[in-house]
Write a protein that holds these residues in place. Structure first.
Motif, PDB file in Angstrom:
ATOM      1  N   PHE A   1       5.629   8.825  -8.800  1.00 51.56           N
ATOM      2  CA  PHE A   1       5.863   7.830  -7.745  1.00 51.56           C
ATOM      3  C   PHE A   1       6.061   6.445  -8.368  1.00 51.56           C
ATOM      4  CE2 PHE A   1       4.053   4.811  -4.549  1.00 51.56           C
ATOM      5  CZ  PHE A   1       5.107   4.908  -3.652  1.00 51.56           C
ATOM      6  N   ASN A   2       7.143   5.784  -7.997  1.00 52.27           N
ATOM      7  CA  ASN A   2       7.461   4.480  -8.578  1.00 52.27           C
ATOM      8  C   ASN A   2       6.838   3.314  -7.833  1.00 52.27           C
ATOM      9  OD1 ASN A   2       8.961   4.317  -6.259  1.00 52.27           O
ATOM     10  ND2 ASN A   2      10.965   4.218  -7.276  1.00 52.27           N
TER      11      ASN A   2
ATOM     12  N   GLY B   1       0.826  -1.202   0.000  1.00 58.33           N
ATOM     13  CA  GLY B   1       0.000   0.000   0.000  1.00 58.33           C
ATOM     14  C   GLY B   1       0.855   1.244   0.000  1.00 58.33           C
ATOM     15  N   ARG B   2       0.183   2.428  -0.106  1.00 59.79           N
ATOM     16  CA  ARG B   2       0.894   3.715  -0.140  1.00 59.79           C
ATOM     17  C   ARG B   2       0.415   4.577   1.010  1.00 59.79           C
ATOM     18  NH1 ARG B   2       0.497   6.590  -5.780  1.00 59.79           N
ATOM     19  NH2 ARG B   2       1.784   8.045  -4.593  1.00 59.79           N
TER      20      ARG B   2
ATOM     21  N   ALA C   1       4.694  -1.035   2.483  1.00 57.93           N
ATOM     22  CA  ALA C   1       4.522   0.161   1.665  1.00 57.93           C
ATOM     23  C   ALA C   1       5.071  -0.082   0.273  1.00 57.93           C
ATOM     24  CB  ALA C   1       5.227   1.352   2.305  1.00 57.93           C
ATOM     25  N   ALA C   2       4.217  -0.226  -0.694  1.00 60.65           N
ATOM     26  CA  ALA C   2       4.580  -0.349  -2.114  1.00 60.65           C
ATOM     27  C   ALA C   2       3.295  -0.372  -2.917  1.00 60.65           C
ATOM     28  CB  ALA C   2       5.399  -1.601  -2.370  1.00 60.65           C
ATOM     29  N   ASP C   3       3.430  -0.092  -4.226  1.00 61.45           N
ATOM     30  CA  ASP C   3       2.238  -0.043  -5.089  1.00 61.45           C
ATOM     31  C   ASP C   3       2.695  -0.077  -6.541  1.00 61.45           C
ATOM     32  OD1 ASP C   3      -0.310   0.094  -5.925  1.00 61.45           O
ATOM     33  OD2 ASP C   3      -0.788   2.038  -5.044  1.00 61.45           O
TER      34      ASP C   3
ATOM     35  N   GLU D   1       7.247  -4.486 -10.464  1.00 61.49           N
ATOM     36  CA  GLU D   1       6.877  -5.887 -10.232  1.00 61.49           C
ATOM     37  C   GLU D   1       5.449  -6.044  -9.731  1.00 61.49           C
ATOM     38  OE1 GLU D   1       8.295  -6.997  -5.812  1.00 61.49           O
ATOM     39  OE2 GLU D   1       9.944  -6.638  -7.215  1.00 61.49           O
ATOM     40  N   LEU D   2       4.813  -4.919  -9.344  1.00 61.07           N
ATOM     41  CA  LEU D   2       3.433  -5.000  -8.866  1.00 61.07           C
ATOM     42  C   LEU D   2       2.414  -4.671  -9.939  1.00 61.07           C
ATOM     43  CD1 LEU D   2       3.841  -3.344  -5.359  1.00 61.07           C
ATOM     44  CD2 LEU D   2       3.890  -5.757  -5.959  1.00 61.07           C
ATOM     45  N   GLY D   3       2.868  -4.158 -11.063  1.00 57.30           N
ATOM     46  CA  GLY D   3       1.904  -3.883 -12.128  1.00 57.30           C
ATOM     47  C   GLY D   3       2.311  -2.697 -12.989  1.00 57.30           C
TER      48      GLY D   3
END
Length: 865
Positions: free
Chosen positions: A542-543, A421-422, A515-517, A598-600
């Motif tokens: 935002f990456n 999530g962010r 924390a990632a998206d 890697e998440l989309g």
């Protein structure tokens, strides 16, 4: 006249009379009327014999004997003496009696006798008869060569003959095969008639010695019989289901058949009737229900006959699968004809058709007790064949059943233990559960906090899931549970425990939220067109907390398919660019970009539309560029030679001072143009700061924009250029005239090529990157004065006089006291326009001391006229 001699019983052509004591031989000789015959008598040599004849017409009790010959002498008293003669070798005992032109009066028994001392020792009897041919040969009860008889009756066939002499022999033949021989007079054969006797030909053959050829009498048997009926095909008839079957029946009756029928024995249904000796019926796309007995009958005046045939329908097996719940086993039940089956591997599939695994070849399938019930669930397919293809040409047939056993909930393999999530954004924490029976409760726990449906944070819905069993990925219908979180804070990035329950049991799955998206879409800054390329610059956003790449896509306006550039790695934040090569000049292109990690993938940027630059084919510009380059080289060589001469002769050196920063606005340069005189060099290191500033400006300009017209380093008429010698001389200052210097560089040629005389408006701003226009020198011309400070403190200036309205006039550069210090300068070379993006945002409109240069030691020069 022919001579015939009968000898012994078999041939009757030759007679041997053996004279022995009281030896009597008897022979019969048959002769045709008018023929000659020799009655042979052999006696002892050197002895004689006598011939006598018994009169056949005499009284039987008394035999009248008439002498015929005594030795060689014929009885002269008999009426046929002239036709008799003793022939043969008398010395050897041959006393043969020859009778010529035999007639009926010659018939009788002739006796040859030999006497020794008055006693008869040998006697031979020969009976002579006139041959009579047999005649009136017929088959009794026949008419016109036919005998009519019913099948199964006893039949006598009698051949009757009026006998002849000698008696005849009668033989019956069936076709060419002999049946019976006999006679004389008649011969009968008997048999029970059969259908195969119909139209058979029987022959009566009469043979006799009096006949040169046998006499034949032929008769045909006409058997009257009920019809014989048969199916043309073999019995049974084997046919595959869904094919056509034609039942063909033929009959043979005497008299001919007047009606035929084909019937189905199952319901005694008449399928067809025919008024002829053949009958047929076709069953289209025969089915297995049509198998059974079929009857064909035929009728004539003698009766009705029928025959049957069995129809065997072969078909591929229909397959059913039954479950034995008590012992968790499956049984495959094929039903086909023939009932001989080959079983293939069982297939375990998902309800969506993906194959999960393959099991043993068998009619029965037993589940391992070690497997969980969930592992056994799915669709099980049994495949069987019996060698018969179906209507689609397939020999392997299948049946299936669905196994769905109860088990506690299963968190499928699609679940991830880590989700992303962010900060400040919402997120759905999602898990996937299969449950049969249905779930009875769901709760999510975080730090002892339970989220339930009533607060609208937990959502439950049916969906298609992905799971993996036996190393195979497949789809399954299950439940998706989502925990919806708003405005994530640092406290939300922790572990979440999903607890699910059904009637069988419960299961737990923990998810860590980190924390990632997926990345956000980038922003395209600009797309700069070249002749056959586009330079695309963009900034990243935002990456997603993960390393990202950019996918650049482009196409022409007319194309429907986008071309992709290989993924471009993000090398630094907020600054990316790429040059798309090998494009077509003067063509409209569309460009878009999206980011991926890697998440989309992010969304695509807005599409940028840009047109590549057209190719300039103006040869006059190229010619002018070459001429200007040559003239520039000549001028530079001349100036360098003059400077060296002055330096050696007078011992002067030029010292030029430059401020550390220079800011010249394009708007000011439209009214005033400054030309720096850098032709002289002097000792010192005061130009170092200015050179560093110019290089910094060039670097910023290159990072901001590279147009197809300025692919190399961007140089300005106001930039300082150090030579190797000047850098080594710490006591001198380098002063450079860029109007001459830049003509010797590659940049000048490129700039001249891309800015022709028609581009005056575009090139109107002569900034640091522009070349000077041709300017004439008159007293009323606009003059730029740049003050210089002499080394001794005296103030001098250099002026440049140009005429912007008449580029054909020459340009003159004057020093102090209106002296011309340089040779005439050839003009006409047009510089390259300065793109507005080259302007530094920090430039100001204020005047700067960089507008002036100070030169020491310029004194007492004579002004050129």
């Amino acid at each position: 006249m022919s001579l015939r001699l009968l000898c012994n019983i078999s041939s009757f052509l030759e007679i041997f009379i053996l004279c022995a004591t009281h030896s009597i031989d008897t022979h019969n000789i048959f002769i045709s009327n008018g023929d000659s015959v020799i009655l042979k008598c052999d006696v002892l040599p050197n002895s004689k014999s006598t011939w006598d004849k018994e009169n056949p017409r005499a009284n039987k009790t008394y035999k009248e004997v008439i002498p015929q010959a005594d030795g060689k002498y014929i009885n002269p008293k008999i009426p046929n003496k002239n036709r008799l003669e003793i022939v043969g070798n008398i010395s050897k005992g041959d006393y043969n009696l020859q009778i010529q032109n035999v007639s009926s009066s010659d018939e009788g028994t002739y006796k040859c006798s030999q006497k020794v001392n008055g006693t008869i020792v040998r006697e031979h009897h020969v009976t002579l008869q006139i041959e009579v041919k047999p005649k009136n040969v017929e088959v009794l009860h026949s008419e016109n060569g036919f005998i009519d008889v019913e099948e199964g009756k006893f039949l006598n066939l009698t051949c009757s003959v009026q006998s002849g002499i000698p008696p005849e022999t009668i033989t019956w033949f069936n076709r060419s095969s002999p049946v019976k021989s006999g006679g004389p007079g008649n011969l009968t054969i008997s048999f029970i008639t059969q259908k195969n006797h119909h139209n058979n030909q029987f022959s009566c053959k009469v043979e006799a010695d009096s006949l040169l050829i046998p006499i034949y009498k032929n008769i045909t048997i006409d058997i009257k019989y009920k019809p014989y009926v048969k199916f043309i095909d073999s019995n049974p008839i084997i046919v595959t289901e869904n094919n056509n079957l034609t039942l063909l029946c033929s009959s043979d009756g005497n008299p001919m058949v007047n009606e035929m029928q084909i019937l189905n024995q199952v319901n005694n249904q008449v399928l067809t009737r025919c008024l002829q000796s053949t009958c047929s019926f076709t069953i289209s796309k025969i089915k297995r229900k049509d198998a059974g007995i079929y009857i064909c009958n035929a009728e004539n005046t003698f009766g009705i006959t029928e025959t049957v045939v069995k129809v065997n329908i072969t078909y591929p097996p229909s397959v059913t699968v039954t479950q034995h719940i008590g012992r968790l086993a499956l049984q495959c039940n094929p039903d086909g004809n023939p009932p001989t089956y080959t079983f293939h591997l069982w297939k375990h599939r998902s309800k969506f058709g993906e194959t999960i695994r393959k099991l043993n070849y068998s009619r029965h399938l037993n589940f391992p007790t070690s497997e969980r019930n969930y592992h056994k669930n799915g669709v099980y397919i049994c495949s069987v064949e019996n060698g018969i293809e179906d209507i689609n040409g397939l020999s392997v047939q299948s049946g299936q059943t669905i196994v769905q056993l109860t088990d506690k909930p299963i968190f499928v393999s699609q679940n991830s233990k880590t989700q992303y999530g962010r900060f400040g954004h919402y997120v759905d924490i999602t898990v996937y559960v299969y449950s049969f029976p249905e779930l009875t409760s769901v709760n999510v726990v975080r730090n002892d906090t339970c989220f339930v449906n009533k607060n609208n944070l937990v959502y439950i819905e049916n969906s298609t899931l992905i799971d993996t069993l036996f190393n195979t990925e497949f789809r399954i219908i299950g439940t998706t549970i989502r925990l919806h979180r708003y405005n994530l804070t640092k406290d939300d990035f922790t572990f979440y425990q999903f607890n699910v329950t059904n009637k069988i049991g419960h299961a737990i799955h923990a998810v860590e939220l980190t924390a990632a998206d997926k990345p956000e879409k980038p922003n395209i800054k600009e797309v700069i067109p070249g002749i056959e390329n586009l330079k695309v610059s963009w900034t990243s956003t935002f990456n997603g907390g993960k390393e990202q790449q950019f996918i650049l896509e482009y196409k022409t306006v007319e194309d429907s398919k986008w071309n992709k550039v290989s993924p471009i790695n993000e090398t630094f934040d907020n600054c990316c660019h790429h040059v798309i090569e090998n494009l077509v000049a003067s063509t409209d292109y569309m460009v878009r970009i999206h980011a991926t990690n890697e998440l989309g993938d992010s969304k695509f940027t807005d599409i940028k539309r840009v047109k590549t630059v057209a190719v300039n084919t103006d040869q006059s510009g190229i010619t002018s560029t070459i001429i200007g380059l040559i003239l520039g080289i000549v001028v530079v060589v001349t100036v360098l030679t003059l400077s060296l001469f002055l330096y050696l002769k007078r011992g002067y050196f030029i010292k030029t001072k430059f401020p550390s920063q220079s800011s010249i606005q394009d708007d000011e340069l439209q009214d005033e143009m400054a030309v720096e005189n850098y032709i002289y060099q002097s000792q010192g290191n005061t130009l170092e700061n200015r050179n560093q500033q110019v290089q910094s400006d060039k670097q910023r300009s290159a990072n901001r924009q590279k147009t197809p017209l300025l692919q190399g380093s961007i140089e300005s008429p106001y930039q300082n250029h150090f030579t190797a010698n000047s850098l080594k001389n710490e006591a001198s200052l380098a002063v450079e005239n860029n109007l001459y210097h830049s003509q010797t560089s590659g940049n000048l040629l490129r700039r001249m090529h891309h800015c022709d005389k028609s581009s005056v408006n575009f090139c109107r701003n002569a900034s640091r990157d522009n070349m000077l226009q041709n300017m004439p020198s008159h007293s009323n011309e606009r003059t730029f004065k740049i003050a210089h400070e002499q080394y001794n403190g005296a103030l001098h200036y250099v002026e440049v006089v140009v005429d912007p309205l008449d580029p054909t006039k020459e340009v003159r550069i004057h020093g102090t006291n209106d002296r011309t210090i340089y040779a005439d300068i050839e003009t006409g070379v047009v510089g390259v326009p300065l793109n507005e993006i080259d302007r530094d945002d920090d430039d100001t409109d204020e005047d700067d001391d960089d507008d002036f240069m100070y030169i020491d030691g310029i004194i007492d020069y004579t002004k050129k006229s």
